[in-house]
Design an enzyme around this catalytic site. Structure first.
Site, PDB file in Angstrom:
ATOM      1  N   ASN A   1     -34.630   7.001 -18.232  1.00 21.38           N
ATOM      2  CA  ASN A   1     -35.807   6.817 -17.035  1.00 21.38           C
ATOM      3  C   ASN A   1     -36.287   7.786 -16.202  1.00 21.38           C
ATOM      4  OD1 ASN A   1     -37.310   5.452 -15.098  1.00 21.38           O
ATOM      5  ND2 ASN A   1     -36.104   3.493 -14.981  1.00 21.38           N
TER       6      ASN A   1
ATOM      7  N   HIS B   1     -43.111   1.442 -19.921  1.00 22.82           N
ATOM      8  CA  HIS B   1     -42.260   1.998 -18.865  1.00 22.82           C
ATOM      9  C   HIS B   1     -40.761   2.248 -19.573  1.00 22.82           C
ATOM     10  CE1 HIS B   1     -40.108   4.156 -16.055  1.00 22.82           C
ATOM     11  NE2 HIS B   1     -39.605   2.854 -15.353  1.00 22.82           N
TER      12      HIS B   1
ATOM     13  N   CYS C   1     -41.635   3.868 -10.100  1.00 24.07           N
ATOM     14  CA  CYS C   1     -42.000   3.663 -11.650  1.00 24.07           C
ATOM     15  C   CYS C   1     -43.466   3.337 -12.045  1.00 24.07           C
ATOM     16  CB  CYS C   1     -40.910   2.891 -12.392  1.00 24.07           C
ATOM     17  SG  CYS C   1     -39.145   3.809 -12.032  1.00 24.07           S
TER      18      CYS C   1
HETATM   19  N1  COA Z   1     -20.205   2.503 -18.289  1.00 26.66           N
HETATM   20  C1  COA Z   1     -19.505   1.597 -18.707  1.00 26.66           C
HETATM   21  N2  COA Z   1     -19.344   0.473 -18.010  1.00 26.66           N
HETATM   22  C2  COA Z   1     -20.347   0.406 -17.220  1.00 26.66           C
HETATM   23  C3  COA Z   1     -21.292   1.196 -16.911  1.00 26.66           C
HETATM   24  C4  COA Z   1     -21.389   2.378 -17.481  1.00 26.66           C
HETATM   25  N3  COA Z   1     -22.261   3.394 -17.386  1.00 26.66           N
HETATM   26  N4  COA Z   1     -22.221   0.733 -16.038  1.00 26.66           N
HETATM   27  C5  COA Z   1     -21.616  -0.402 -15.637  1.00 26.66           C
HETATM   28  N5  COA Z   1     -20.478  -0.842 -16.303  1.00 26.66           N
HETATM   29  C6  COA Z   1     -19.568  -2.080 -16.343  1.00 26.66           C
HETATM   30  C7  COA Z   1     -19.702  -2.584 -15.445  1.00 26.66           C
HETATM   31  O1  COA Z   1     -18.900  -2.185 -14.239  1.00 26.66           O
HETATM   32  C8  COA Z   1     -19.295  -4.021 -15.597  1.00 26.66           C
HETATM   33  O2  COA Z   1     -17.982  -3.986 -15.895  1.00 26.66           O
HETATM   34  P1  COA Z   1     -17.060  -5.493 -15.431  1.00 26.66           P
HETATM   35  O3  COA Z   1     -17.544  -6.595 -16.412  1.00 26.66           O
HETATM   36  O4  COA Z   1     -15.667  -4.982 -15.831  1.00 26.66           O
HETATM   37  O5  COA Z   1     -17.441  -5.870 -14.097  1.00 26.66           O
HETATM   38  C9  COA Z   1     -19.818  -4.149 -16.998  1.00 26.66           C
HETATM   39  O6  COA Z   1     -20.129  -2.801 -17.238  1.00 26.66           O
HETATM   40  C10 COA Z   1     -21.176  -5.279 -17.003  1.00 26.66           C
HETATM   41  O7  COA Z   1     -21.987  -4.512 -16.152  1.00 26.66           O
HETATM   42  P2  COA Z   1     -23.576  -5.076 -15.973  1.00 26.66           P
HETATM   43  O8  COA Z   1     -23.969  -4.694 -14.643  1.00 26.66           O
HETATM   44  O9  COA Z   1     -23.526  -6.588 -16.005  1.00 26.66           O
HETATM   45  O10 COA Z   1     -24.222  -4.759 -17.420  1.00 26.66           O
HETATM   46  P3  COA Z   1     -25.702  -4.919 -17.727  1.00 26.66           P
HETATM   47  O11 COA Z   1     -25.485  -5.337 -19.193  1.00 26.66           O
HETATM   48  O12 COA Z   1     -26.423  -5.731 -16.825  1.00 26.66           O
HETATM   49  O13 COA Z   1     -26.263  -3.458 -17.935  1.00 26.66           O
HETATM   50  C11 COA Z   1     -27.841  -1.974 -16.516  1.00 26.66           C
HETATM   51  C12 COA Z   1     -26.550  -2.680 -16.705  1.00 26.66           C
HETATM   52  C13 COA Z   1     -27.971  -1.372 -15.316  1.00 26.66           C
HETATM   53  C14 COA Z   1     -27.949  -0.960 -18.049  1.00 26.66           C
HETATM   54  C15 COA Z   1     -28.952  -2.951 -16.796  1.00 26.66           C
HETATM   55  O14 COA Z   1     -28.676  -4.081 -15.830  1.00 26.66           O
HETATM   56  C16 COA Z   1     -30.343  -2.620 -16.493  1.00 26.66           C
HETATM   57  O15 COA Z   1     -30.545  -1.938 -17.295  1.00 26.66           O
HETATM   58  N6  COA Z   1     -30.869  -3.312 -15.640  1.00 26.66           N
HETATM   59  C17 COA Z   1     -32.280  -2.648 -15.324  1.00 26.66           C
HETATM   60  C18 COA Z   1     -32.242  -1.039 -14.664  1.00 26.66           C
HETATM   61  C19 COA Z   1     -33.394  -0.677 -14.666  1.00 26.66           C
HETATM   62  O16 COA Z   1     -34.177  -0.561 -15.592  1.00 26.66           O
HETATM   63  N7  COA Z   1     -33.976  -0.165 -13.554  1.00 26.66           N
HETATM   64  C20 COA Z   1     -35.102   0.844 -13.322  1.00 26.66           C
HETATM   65  C21 COA Z   1     -36.200  -0.105 -13.465  1.00 26.66           C
HETATM   66  S1  COA Z   1     -37.629   0.901 -12.977  1.00 26.66           S
END
Ligand code: COA
Length: 340
Positions: free
Chosen positions: A275, A245, A108
């Site tokens: 993204n 980004h 990215c």
């Molecule tokens: N829909 C519904 N529930 C979802 C889900 C979806 N699409 N994706 C995950 N969940 C659930 C998980 O299973 C978890 O459930 P649980 O509590 O029963 O185990 C819950 O939501 C929380 O998951 P978590 O991973 O803690 O969520 P989060 O707040 O960290 O959000 C991301 C997840 C991926 C959105 C976040 O971590 C993120 O954006 N990280 C950076 C990713 C990124 O930008 N990557 C590219 C960089 S270039």
């Protein structure tokens, strides 16, 4: 280095969160509140080569430069339509160019790595004009059974034509990389070599430890922006536009708050694009330019982060007048997500 022209291309197919609700255990409410994303573009019946070419042709026309005048083609991409030849080679003939051409892979952060590489060619006199394209079909790598990752990504391409003039517009740039394949990766194809056994299974697609990547992105973006602003002697409050980004609106909001940036100076289009990896920053820059709000003399700060782990930031002075036909872009300044 100066930006002489800019172009973009998006796949026609829009995939909404509601469509994802049909195939995954997810909801529009979850995706929008955790990421800011409401829809993304996904390639269908198209090739990334075609998207990259379209963005490049628009950038050349915007710059008033012919393909023959390009001395280097760089394409920042995670994976083109072929592992080889490069996407850069594939678009060259249709652009009417004949010059060195290569792909550059910094995930990215690829567009910023491309700017630094282009600048080195321009400053050394090896090139007078460089075409830099950020082009990604990252949805091809996503694992569409993993709701925590596939909802985040979209496809697209953005391109700039770069040149030089008496006025230097690249006011500072700072790149980083560190080895960490654990947090964000996708394995390359295994092939069918009968003499190689036990290779890792690439069928799991894109793998990410979301919260750790989130922490890395926020901390690194804040650090990179501060570093580049300090080195250039330009305080962040004198920067007209901050373009991050587009990975997650909660990342944008957290960096914005930590650096005290006015939300009206930090546009985002993540709700429409998701993204798009190396295409993300040029796509956002294109929209800001076409909104008519980006004016000659404005200072832009760009910051990106991604797999590697890589990151980078730069400060740029904008030199172009707004285009004659503007596209209203009020939704570039949506309200931040609550409770980040
Ligand atoms: N829909 C519904 N529930 C979802 C889900 C979806 N699409 N994706 C995950 N969940 C659930 C998980 O299973 C978890 O459930 P649980 O509590 O029963 O185990 C819950 O939501 C929380 O998951 P978590 O991973 O803690 O969520 P989060 O707040 O960290 O959000 C991301 C997840 C991926 C959105 C976040 O971590 C993120 O954006 N990280 C950076 C990713 C990124 O930008 N990557 C590219 C960089 S270039």
């Amino acid at each position: 280095m100066n930006i002489l022209g800019i172009g973009r291309a998006l796949p026609q197919q829009v995939v909404t969160n509601q469509q994802l609700e049909q195939i995954l255990d997810t909801s529009d409410e979850w995706i929008a509140s955790r990421t800011g994303i409401r829809e993304r573009r996904v390639m269908e019946g198209q090739h990334l080569t075609g998207l990259a070419l379209q963005a490049a042709q628009e950038a050349l026309a915007d710059a008033g430069i012919k393909g023959q005048e390009i001395d280097l083609i760089l394409v920042a991409t995670t994976m083109g339509d072929y592992l080889f030849p490069s996407l850069a080679c594939l678009i060259m003939e249709d652009l009417g160019a004949s010059c060195p051409a290569m792909d550059l892979h910094a995930a990215c952060t690829g567009f910023l790595y491309g700017l630094q590489t282009a600048d080195a060619f321009l400053k050394s006199g090896k090139a007078r004009h460089v075409l830099l394209v950020g082009a990604e079909a990252i949805t091809r790598l996503a694992n569409w059974t993993d709701r925590s990752t596939c909802v985040l990504f979209g496809d697209g391409a953005g391109a700039v034509v770069l040149g030089t003039s008496e006025r230097e517009d690249l006011l500072g740039i700072h790149l980083n990389a560190q080895t960490d394949s654990r947090l964000l990766y996708s394995l390359s194809p295994a092939g069918n070599n009968p003499f190689t056994k036990g290779h890792d299974d690439p069928s799991q697609g894109l793998v990410m430890v979301g919260q750790d990547v989130f922490r890395f992105a926020v901390g690194q973006s804040e650090k990179d922006l501060k570093t580049v602003a300090e080195a250039a002697g330009i305080p962040m409050d004198q920067v007209d536009w901050v373009l991050l980004h587009q990975a997650n609106r909660r990342i944008l909001d957290t960096v914005r708050r930590r650096l005290g940036i006015d939300p009206r100076r930090m546009p985002d289009n993540i709700h429409r694009t998701g993204n798009t990896s190396a295409a993300s920053i040029p796509l956002l820059l294109w929209e800001l330019y076409h909104s008519g709000r980006l004016l000659p003399g404005h200072i832009l700060a760009l910051s990106a982060f991604g797999a590697g782990l890589t990151s980078g930031a730069c400060l740029l002075r904008w030199g172009k007048q707004p285009p004659s036909e503007l596209i209203p872009a009020d939704d570039l300044f949506e309200q931040p997500v609550q409770n980040p």
